[in-house]
Design an enzyme around this catalytic site. Structure first.
Site, PDB file in Angstrom:
ATOM      1  N   SER A  22       0.983  -1.246  -0.130  1.00 29.37           N
ATOM      2  CA  SER A  22       0.023  -0.046  -0.006  1.00 29.37           C
ATOM      3  C   SER A  22       0.908   1.459  -0.074  1.00 29.37           C
ATOM      4  O   SER A  22       1.755   1.250   0.577  1.00 29.37           O
ATOM      5  CB  SER A  22      -0.933   0.128   1.066  1.00 29.37           C
ATOM      6  OG  SER A  22      -1.514   1.158   1.296  1.00 29.37           O
ATOM      7  N   HIS A  36      -0.016   4.555   1.238  1.00 31.34           N
ATOM      8  CA  HIS A  36      -0.193   5.547   1.983  1.00 31.34           C
ATOM      9  C   HIS A  36       0.658   5.462   3.406  1.00 31.34           C
ATOM     10  O   HIS A  36       0.549   6.100   4.447  1.00 31.34           O
ATOM     11  CB  HIS A  36      -1.592   5.902   2.468  1.00 31.34           C
ATOM     12  CG  HIS A  36      -2.545   4.839   3.128  1.00 31.34           C
ATOM     13  ND1 HIS A  36      -2.776   4.926   4.514  1.00 31.34           N
ATOM     14  CD2 HIS A  36      -3.066   3.704   2.760  1.00 31.34           C
ATOM     15  CE1 HIS A  36      -3.370   4.115   4.880  1.00 31.34           C
ATOM     16  NE2 HIS A  36      -3.479   3.068   3.856  1.00 31.34           N
ATOM     17  N   CYS A  57     -14.249  -0.274  21.977  1.00 29.85           N
ATOM     18  CA  CYS A  57     -14.993   0.939  22.025  1.00 29.85           C
ATOM     19  C   CYS A  57     -14.687   1.695  20.910  1.00 29.85           C
ATOM     20  O   CYS A  57     -15.340   2.466  20.641  1.00 29.85           O
ATOM     21  CB  CYS A  57     -14.609   1.387  23.412  1.00 29.85           C
ATOM     22  SG  CYS A  57     -15.291   0.318  24.556  1.00 29.85           S
TER      23      CYS A  57
END
Lengths: 389, 133
Positions: A200, A202, A326
């Protein structure tokens, strides 16, 4: 407020050289597939980028296929395995590690839904795959083994060369997700002998929305995107010229980066680890510290919850990430830390600091100004610290 | 965090400066009702302690393990019910707490707003103890 970015495994800032290369290419609107000069000019830029990416990973240029990123590269390989199994009497299953990126795991689950067997390879507490288990899983029925080179959450590096050797011995193809590895440590597809590898842009200071897939010559292949002859029919869709140019520049810049990460960043990261261990009680460092990327530090703070730690740090301008459920809005904590530790408190209480070449010892000092107090405060209001569980 | 923060300003305020937290040992707080909800597996847990006199919540303390919205929502709930009649406090809902906080992200709602449940258990604990006497 000071800004300390320690989330480089999520994404990196584009480097000035990448921005310059992309800015220069902005006006180049030609379709690289067109035969006229304007199109050919764009095609030339793409082929230069391909050379840079190929050089970074040790591939031949025609073994590099540009994609929209790591996710597409991973999806493509898992789907190739599905095609192989659907068209072959002997091959029936694939093996992936339990700590793969979701773009491998979810693609594999899609195969499972279609009746293909997927075996999940366990890891030890440091996050290294258990090689003996792989030996037992492998058979002539195995079509593909997919194990990531370095884990995105913990940085743990696998012995891909050995895993690949075992896969080949059993007649299986080998894929490695090397998204986090390139530019951080030496990586060479020929040395590893893998059949497929995902990359990738990025993550190496290039642009988002572009990546690559290495496909070894003569390896089985079927396109994921169809409807065009681009990439020799292996990946349809008009070229993302701008993104590919940026990726090419980032790959060029990344050639000397592993040495810098090893010499400059690794000691800074180790300093942070030691300072945390010294000044905060009851801390667990996650990931095999003998075999890890130079830029990822993952730590669990039992009694404190990761999203809360992250947001407190953010309040002081420090960017990090967490394996807590969370933060993701999911109900389950990090599948990686759960596979390693099988302890929800440690998974929920984890923070990942991931360094880039711009980070300095000042950044570590800045984190240490706040982190011990944050953990202490969160523990002081936590139900897990009263004995009233 | 500033303008780019994921939660509302009120959530941020209560998260960074939670109200009515029980710090130190529970022995230091004179309570007559206690309730616990949640667990570490799902990542959020709350304990609520109440001091009830004449069916009024005279004082409330709490502890929370969890994310920012779990901490902020328990803090907000504790402020809302202090001085409230227990019959009324018993009817506090996650919606009311979230409204007072200026809203919560959808994916946070069910996992983190558990304070009302802990409060109900604390009130039940008080009533049970009372009927035992």
């Amino acid at each position: 407020m000071k800004n300390v970015y320690l989330d480089n495994s999520a994404t990196t800032e584009m480097s000035p050289s990448v921005i310059r290369a992309m800015t220069n290419a902005l006006g180049n609107y030609g379709n690289p597939s067109s035969l006229h000069s304007i199109g050919h000019n764009a095609k030339k830029m793409i082929e230069q980028a391909r050379e840079s990416v190929a050089k970074l990973v040790g591939a031949d240029v025609d073994e590099i296929i540009f994609t929209s990123g790591g996710t597409e590269s991973n999806n493509t390989v898992i789907n190739i395995a599905g095609e192989i199994i659907n068209n072959n009497e002997i091959k029936k299953e694939i093996i992936i590690s339990a700590i793969e990126h979701p773009s491998v795991i979810e693609a594999a689950k899609r195969l499972e839904k279609n009746g293909i067997k997927v075996s999940y390879l366990s890891v030890d507490r440091g996050g290294r795959v258990i090689i003996d288990e792989l030996r037992k899983m492998l058979s002539e029925k195995t079509a593909l083994v997919s194990v990531m080179f370095a884990n995105n959450e913990t940085g743990t590096i696998q012995d891909i060369k050995e895993i690949c050797r075992l896969a080949h011995e059993a007649g299986a193809l080998m894929h490695t997700d090397a998204v986090q590895a390139i530019g951080k440590v030496d990586f060479d597809v020929k040395d590893l002998d893998v059949d497929y590898a995902s990359f990738s842009a990025h993550k190496i200071n290039g642009p988002k929305g572009v990546g690559a897939l290495y496909v070894k010559k003569q390896s089985l292949y079927s396109p994921f995107m169809v409807g065009g002859h681009q990439e020799a029919g292996r990946r349809a869709g008009t070229y993302n010229t701008l993104g590919i140019v940026g990726f090419g520049q980032a790959a060029k810049d990344a050639l000397g980066a592993p040495k810098k990460y090893q010499e400059i960043i690794n000691p800074i990261k180790n300093d942070l680890r030691e300072l945390i261990l010294k000044s905060i009680p009851r801390v667990i460092v996650n990931g095999d510290q003998e075999s890890t990327l130079p830029n990822i530090l993952n730590v669990s703070f039992p009694g404190a919850e990761g999203e809360s730690i992250l947001l407190y740090l953010d309040n002081y301008g420090i960017s990090s990430s967490t394996g807590s459920a969370c933060a993701s809005g999911d109900t389950k904590p990090s599948h990686v830390l759960m596979a390693m530790l099988d302890d929800p408190e440690l998974a929920h209480g984890s923070i990942r600091f991931s360094f880039g070449l711009d980070n300095t010892t000042d950044d570590v000092d800045y984190v240490m100004q706040y982190l011990p107090k944050i953990v202490e405060d969160l523990r002081s209001i936590s139900t897990l610290e009263t004995g009233d569980k | 965090m500033g303008d780019n923060w994921v939660y509302s300003d009120i959530v941020k305020e209560h998260f960074l400066d939670p109200r009515n937290v029980l710090r130190g040992s529970e022995a230091d707080f004179d309570f007559n009702g206690k309730g616990v909800v949640g667990n570490v597996v799902c990542g959020d847990q709350m304990i609520v302690y109440v001091k009830i006199e004449d069916e009024i919540i005279k004082d409330i303390k709490w502890r929370t393990y969890g994310c920012a919205s779990a901490i902020a929502s328990t803090s907000m709930m504790s402020e809302m019910v202090k001085g409230m009649n227990i019959a009324e406090a018993y009817k506090i809902t996650p919606d009311k707490i979230a409204d007072k906080l200026g809203g919560l992200p959808k994916n946070k709602f069910h996992c983190s707003v558990l304070g009302d449940g802990a409060l109900r258990k604390a009130i039940e604990d008080y009533l049970n103890k009372k009927s035992d006497n």
